[in-house]
Design a protein around this motif. Sequence first.
Motif, PDB file in Angstrom:
ATOM      1  N   THR A 357      -9.624   0.898  -4.795  1.00 52.75           N
ATOM      2  CA  THR A 357      -8.416   0.501  -5.140  1.00 52.75           C
ATOM      3  C   THR A 357      -8.166   0.868  -6.643  1.00 52.75           C
ATOM      4  O   THR A 357      -8.985   0.804  -7.437  1.00 52.75           O
ATOM      5  CB  THR A 357      -7.962  -0.839  -4.748  1.00 52.75           C
ATOM      6  OG1 THR A 357      -8.292  -0.939  -3.479  1.00 52.75           O
ATOM      7  CG2 THR A 357      -6.537  -1.068  -5.014  1.00 52.75           C
ATOM      8  N   THR A 389      -4.903   2.562  -2.484  1.00 52.67           N
ATOM      9  CA  THR A 389      -5.853   2.032  -1.636  1.00 52.67           C
ATOM     10  C   THR A 389      -6.145   2.712  -0.420  1.00 52.67           C
ATOM     11  O   THR A 389      -5.083   2.847   0.402  1.00 52.67           O
ATOM     12  CB  THR A 389      -5.800   0.366  -1.713  1.00 52.67           C
ATOM     13  OG1 THR A 389      -7.001  -0.004  -1.195  1.00 52.67           O
ATOM     14  CG2 THR A 389      -4.490   0.066  -0.850  1.00 52.67           C
ATOM     15  N   LEU A 392      -5.186  -1.762   3.364  1.00 46.76           N
ATOM     16  CA  LEU A 392      -4.589  -2.879   3.196  1.00 46.76           C
ATOM     17  C   LEU A 392      -4.154  -3.915   4.255  1.00 46.76           C
ATOM     18  O   LEU A 392      -3.553  -3.101   5.156  1.00 46.76           O
ATOM     19  CB  LEU A 392      -3.277  -2.490   2.227  1.00 46.76           C
ATOM     20  CG  LEU A 392      -2.629  -3.579   1.453  1.00 46.76           C
ATOM     21  CD1 LEU A 392      -3.451  -4.205   0.286  1.00 46.76           C
ATOM     22  CD2 LEU A 392      -1.395  -3.173   0.728  1.00 46.76           C
ATOM     23  N   GLN A 398      -2.348  -3.830   9.725  1.00 46.93           N
ATOM     24  CA  GLN A 398      -3.341  -3.292   8.888  1.00 46.93           C
ATOM     25  C   GLN A 398      -2.714  -1.874   8.552  1.00 46.93           C
ATOM     26  O   GLN A 398      -2.720  -0.927   9.354  1.00 46.93           O
ATOM     27  CB  GLN A 398      -4.641  -3.069   9.419  1.00 46.93           C
ATOM     28  CG  GLN A 398      -5.727  -2.555   8.593  1.00 46.93           C
ATOM     29  CD  GLN A 398      -7.025  -2.595   9.378  1.00 46.93           C
ATOM     30  OE1 GLN A 398      -7.432  -3.762   9.570  1.00 46.93           O
ATOM     31  NE2 GLN A 398      -7.915  -1.634   9.772  1.00 46.93           N
TER      32      GLN A 398
END
Length: 417
Positions: A357, A389, A392, A398
């Motif tokens: 990230t 990222t 997450l 998701q």
Amino acid sequence: MDRRRIVLIVIAVALLLLVLLLRVALQPEHATRLILDQAGKALGLEITAASGEYRLRGTPQLVLHDVVAREPGGTPLLRAKRIYLSLPWSTIRARGSDLTVQRIELDGPRFDLPAYQHWVATRPPSARRIPTLTDGLRIRDGRIDNDDWKVDGIDADLPSLHPDRPAKVRLRARYLDPPITIPVDLAVALSHPSALTTGAATGFATRGRIAIERGEWRLPAMIALSGPLQLGKDDLRITPAHLGLAARYESGKTALPFALGLHGPLRFDEATWVLAPVGVAVHGQGPIPTFNARGALALGRRLVLQLDGRIAQWPETWPVLPAPIGQSTSALPFVLHYIGRPDLSEIATLHLERDTTVFDGRFRLPDVVAWINADKLSPLPPLDGHVTTPRLEIPGAQLEGVEVSIDDPALPDGAGP
């Protein structure tokens, strides 16, 4: 009248005149003027005093009031309300070859640093010697004036001084470089005082209290600083310097304690303290993180920070990160740049990583700290930033391949250090 009687009368008159001359010469005002004239010729200075007192029995003593010393026709390099000087007869008879003085006291001395430096530059190297002070030095309410800064409220106590022996001094003063004020109360130690006049390095250490103050914020601290000290014509160097602070940042109701360690070459010049390159270690509390870094630091009218380091862990007082970022125990590499007011109120840039990230952003630190400490936390921090990222997790979903941009309208577009 025979010749013998005439000779006796002449001798008697001569003795009477000599006694009268000595009586006049030894009156305080005449003796003081004679002493100052002789001292001035030896030093290449014009030295005057409004009044003076002296004692010759035992160890000679001289007390002068409202003293002014200057190069002929130049700016006064020293003014003092009172100077007390006690020196042995051996020093007087040596006529400058022996600089042993019993004690010196200065009340209300005011040094003009540029004028003093100009005078020192005219002196031969052999004249730039440290005196021996067997009973030390005392300064009360002193002041040093430079072109762009000054030090006032100087109180110093030096028990004794020998050019090539370790010396200790207790120093209280206030450094002024508006809008910054730094009061200090320090115990200082030097290994070889004579090095201060030759440009050589000498062992140096100091401990005590300082406070960096500017407007509505202040940074009181306990300080320990040591390293080889070297004085140049217009600068000061400690290479390398070992600096430790136990400090607290205070602004309004905010109080943020932290410990700071710095290691690297330190230089003071042009009213600016510079450490570059520098190793930095911070142990923070609350919103101040614990981290190690390397880079450069400069503090004067402006603060410069260029740090490349690693935050040990995400502080508990910072907002909770979503999974899986928040579940990671990895350190957080970062790069921080800031150039602006010393209170960190201008815009800083930050590059921050955790695993895969990545965050790049711009912000004003006081705004971010206020956001963290707010009772009702806004969902978005006050910053411009971009986060990427690979995954997450949020309640009920998701996300993959995530990119998030945040825009703070209060930050000028493209502004930064």
